[in-house]
Scaffold this motif. Structure first.
Motif: not given
Length: 186
Positions: A146-151, A172-182
């Motif tokens: 969840r913090d990768r986007y901000a970093k 960022l190797y994260i789910d697209p849903k996590t992008i929207y939440e971030s």
């Protein structure tokens, strides 16, 4: 070629014979978004300087595509493990957007580095840029998903702004849903 010469002029004096040798052996290549430059089992022994656009390397052996690195304007990549190797780097390299790259055969690059201190200096600067990129990427990936986007936004704002959600998710190797939440959290 004019664009490549303009880039070279920031690193080489106009009368440097290395600059002329480099220009003589350089081929300009265009790539369309999505076009593969080099597959994971291929070796393409060229040193490529990005003039515009984005080129990325995917790790394909994971559950989902992982965008290991991205080279943007003023950065380089090779179709091998590194500039002193002729072996495949086990990554799929592809154009992430319409791109223009200046390609120099690795054998020529190595020869020019041996002959000219200015070429050695230029390649050292480019290697430092790549090292800086990977140092920042390591700091980003060390974060909770969840913090990768901000970093990423904090450490690589130019790259952050240039990537769509799909590429952000892969980088960022994260789910697209996590992008929207971030995005909501910022």
């Amino acid at each position: 070629m004019k664009r490549f010469i303009k880039h070279l002029n920031t690193y080489f004096n106009a009368d440097d014979p290395c600059r002329d040798e480099l220009i003589k052996h350089t081929k300009i290549r265009q790539g369309k978004r999505g076009q593969i430059y080099c597959r994971e089992d291929e070796s393409r022994p060229y040193w490529c300087y990005v003039l515009d656009g984005r080129v990325g390397a995917y790790e394909m052996k994971l559950k989902k595509p992982y965008l290991h690195w991205i080279a943007t304007e003023g950065h380089y990549f090779t179709g091998t493990k590194h500039e002193y190797s002729f072996n495949s780097q086990d990554l799929n390299i592809q154009f992430l957007s319409k791109s223009t790259v200046a390609c120099i055969p690795l054998a020529i690059l190595q020869e020019l580095q041996d002959r000219y201190p200015s070429m050695h200096h230029f390649v050292s600067i480019m290697r430092q840029r790549k090292s800086d990129f990977f140092n920042k990427k390591a700091l980003i990936m060390a974060q909770d998903s969840r913090d990768r986007y901000a970093k990423l936004k904090a450490l690589m704002p130019g790259l952050f702004l240039s990537l769509n959600n799909k590429l952000l998710s892969q980088f960022l190797y994260i789910d697209p849903k996590t992008i929207y939440e971030s995005k909501k959290d910022l």
